[in-house]
Design a protein around this motif. Sequence first.
Motif, PDB file in Angstrom:
ATOM      1  N   UNK B 111       0.754  -1.052   0.139  1.00  0.00           N
ATOM      2  CA  UNK B 111      -0.017   0.221   0.188  1.00  0.00           C
ATOM      3  C   UNK B 111       0.859   1.357   0.095  1.00  0.00           C
ATOM      4  N   UNK B 112       2.015   1.083   0.536  1.00  0.00           N
ATOM      5  CA  UNK B 112       2.850   2.152   0.640  1.00  0.00           C
ATOM      6  C   UNK B 112       4.115   2.262  -0.127  1.00  0.00           C
ATOM      7  N   UNK B 113       4.234   1.175  -1.001  1.00  0.00           N
ATOM      8  CA  UNK B 113       5.471   0.904  -1.915  1.00  0.00           C
ATOM      9  C   UNK B 113       5.056   1.801  -3.173  1.00  0.00           C
ATOM     10  N   UNK B 120       9.016  -3.033 -10.568  1.00  0.00           N
ATOM     11  CA  UNK B 120      10.470  -3.646 -10.565  1.00  0.00           C
ATOM     12  C   UNK B 120      10.577  -5.059  -9.789  1.00  0.00           C
ATOM     13  N   UNK B 121       9.899  -4.984  -8.607  1.00  0.00           N
ATOM     14  CA  UNK B 121      10.089  -6.151  -7.851  1.00  0.00           C
ATOM     15  C   UNK B 121       9.441  -7.250  -8.453  1.00  0.00           C
ATOM     16  N   UNK B 122       8.165  -7.004  -9.071  1.00  0.00           N
ATOM     17  CA  UNK B 122       7.484  -7.983  -9.687  1.00  0.00           C
ATOM     18  C   UNK B 122       8.326  -8.862 -10.814  1.00  0.00           C
ATOM     19  N   UNK B 123       9.050  -7.822 -11.648  1.00  0.00           N
ATOM     20  CA  UNK B 123       9.883  -8.169 -12.595  1.00  0.00           C
ATOM     21  C   UNK B 123      10.884  -8.962 -12.252  1.00  0.00           C
ATOM     22  N   UNK B 124      11.650  -8.621 -11.110  1.00  0.00           N
ATOM     23  CA  UNK B 124      12.594  -9.414 -10.680  1.00  0.00           C
ATOM     24  C   UNK B 124      12.362 -10.666  -9.889  1.00  0.00           C
ATOM     25  N   UNK B 125      11.119 -10.783  -9.672  1.00  0.00           N
ATOM     26  CA  UNK B 125      10.764 -12.269  -9.213  1.00  0.00           C
ATOM     27  C   UNK B 125       9.911 -13.148 -10.239  1.00  0.00           C
ATOM     28  N   UNK B 126       9.204 -12.349 -11.294  1.00  0.00           N
ATOM     29  CA  UNK B 126       8.271 -13.370 -12.108  1.00  0.00           C
ATOM     30  C   UNK B 126       9.111 -13.214 -13.606  1.00  0.00           C
ATOM     31  N   UNK B 127       9.929 -12.121 -13.794  1.00  0.00           N
ATOM     32  CA  UNK B 127      10.334 -12.105 -14.928  1.00  0.00           C
ATOM     33  C   UNK B 127      11.052 -13.217 -15.888  1.00  0.00           C
ATOM     34  N   UNK B 152      -1.733  -9.653 -12.066  1.00  0.00           N
ATOM     35  CA  UNK B 152      -0.704  -9.822 -10.594  1.00  0.00           C
ATOM     36  C   UNK B 152      -0.232  -8.516 -10.249  1.00  0.00           C
ATOM     37  N   UNK B 153      -0.130  -7.524 -11.185  1.00  0.00           N
ATOM     38  CA  UNK B 153       0.317  -6.286 -10.569  1.00  0.00           C
ATOM     39  C   UNK B 153      -0.796  -5.563  -9.630  1.00  0.00           C
ATOM     40  N   UNK B 154      -1.805  -5.816 -10.095  1.00  0.00           N
ATOM     41  CA  UNK B 154      -2.970  -5.235  -9.379  1.00  0.00           C
ATOM     42  C   UNK B 154      -3.266  -5.886  -8.170  1.00  0.00           C
ATOM     43  N   UNK B 155      -3.297  -7.262  -8.077  1.00  0.00           N
ATOM     44  CA  UNK B 155      -3.438  -7.995  -6.870  1.00  0.00           C
ATOM     45  C   UNK B 155      -2.327  -7.615  -5.796  1.00  0.00           C
ATOM     46  N   UNK B 156      -0.932  -7.286  -6.307  1.00  0.00           N
ATOM     47  CA  UNK B 156       0.032  -6.810  -5.433  1.00  0.00           C
ATOM     48  C   UNK B 156      -0.195  -5.649  -4.794  1.00  0.00           C
ATOM     49  N   UNK B 157      -0.830  -4.440  -5.515  1.00  0.00           N
ATOM     50  CA  UNK B 157      -0.791  -3.322  -5.160  1.00  0.00           C
ATOM     51  C   UNK B 157      -2.322  -3.018  -4.273  1.00  0.00           C
TER      52      UNK B 157
END
Lengths: 272, 280
Positions: B111-113, B120-127, B152-157
């Motif tokens: 929520x605060x990221x 970038x975090x998602x790309x580093x994990x799931x790329x 996935x991006x939407x679920x994350x945020x």
Amino acid sequence: MKNTKMIVAIAAVLVVAMVAVAAVSMNGGKSSAASTEVTVFAAASLSKAFTEIGEQYEAEHSGVKINFNFDGSANLKTQLVNGATADVFASADNKNMNLTQIAGLMDNSTVKTFVKNKVTVIIPSGNPAGITSLTDLTKSGLKIVIGDTTVPIGNYTRTILKNLDNSSSEFTDYEAKVMANVVSQESNVNNVVTKVALGEADAGFVYTTDAAGAGSNVSLISIPDEYNVIAVYPIGALLSTTHSAEAISFIEYVLSTEGQAILSKYGFITVI
Amino acid sequence: MFDQRVGTIKAKGWRYDLERYALRFALGGMVIVAIAFISIPIASLFLRIDLQDFLASLSDPAVIDALWLSLLTATASTAIVLAFGTPIAYLNAHNNYWGRAIVDTITDIPAVLPPAVAGLALLMAFGRRGVLGQYFHLFGIDIAFTTTAVVLAQVFVASPFYIRQARISFQSVDSQFEDAARTMGSSRLRTFSRISLPLASAGLLSGAIMAWARALGEFGATIMFAGNMPGKTQTMPLAIYTSLEGDLTPALSISIILVAISFGVILAVKFLGRRMPNAS
């Protein structure tokens, strides 16, 4: 009781906010008192070269500070047309410069071509998809990233695909096959480079300068000049500038031997 | 609240009155500035486009594609958030286990990221070369640049918005009802589905709506992790950014649609807030 606490908390937040604002404005006051600030809106593909030119220029002209805003040329043009304040605009194509001129924002006598650039194909180091030639880009199942039609690199890429398509039997249906492999259309050339350099995409169409900037993370597959698009970069001062002397002086520096040397170091084709 | 307290005090002379009115005047001015600061920019969106252009752009394929993709992905993300978020929220509302604070913190972080960091975090994990993505890639599964990546991006945020609200809603359910059901021999699951869930439903729904709205507005993580492909990954916020070209009409139209949706979301959450137990 509860209310008192609330009021104290709100007051504390307000005090912190005021201190922050005061600190920022004092800081701003200090720098603007010492120097004239020139704001340069420049295409994203110029970011590294212009940052260095800016540092050099500041070193040689004390009392002038150059502030850059790097973004896609189309976004910069939109910002300018909608009233953003800038002294100098450097676009990656004539189209967005012309639109800014039509809007009556540029001092037309100052608008000049200052550098040229070409398009190249980049592939991630290690070449996971085994691409060795332009024809390999038509292999099905590849992930190719290009620029959106709203940014110059996107238009140039499509022009090149058409040129290849019309050239010879070697490139039959070239445009359709390559476009079928496109997985993303970025509105900023830096995003294309990043996605290829990270290995997320198998290939991308970018400027030779971007390829130079990505270093060893990418390798090149060059596009012959007869199919390529030579990109022309115009620069000019805005009519609304309040320090036109400094703006023109910066433009002259970009066109000088020193400025052009820096640009060529970053892979640009110089004009002098 | 301010007036009531003052009302009990008898007039203390002109100086006191002057101070009272000056304070009221200053506060009133600040409120007006704050309201204007928010409402004028939103109203400006409507003033820069005429109705005909707006209606015309509603039949623009690019706008339609972005609208459908946005509604589809935001709804899918919300469903995933509900499925995975509800157990976490319920667990943390009812149990005080070791490490609960850590779980709470982890679920709140997105929520605060900053969105760019999330992307970038998602790309580093799931790329394709990511920590997890490289193994998916071995099985021929590539997530980046797909509609899945958008979800996935939407679920994350969006997940923190639901989880936090759901936890509060479960905590505000009077435990007497749950205890009574349990002593009458109702199973844990039955108690949850017949007592806890219905009593917390208004709060859960408002949390779900907030998460859906956040998913709908997701931009930074999406453009980084899913890219920008009309019809596949170009959601409404990405379409706004992409069409900031000569013609602002599509960008303005999409913005107006999003303003209308946001307004509906706020109204729905306000309405549900009144139906919540122990609403303060």
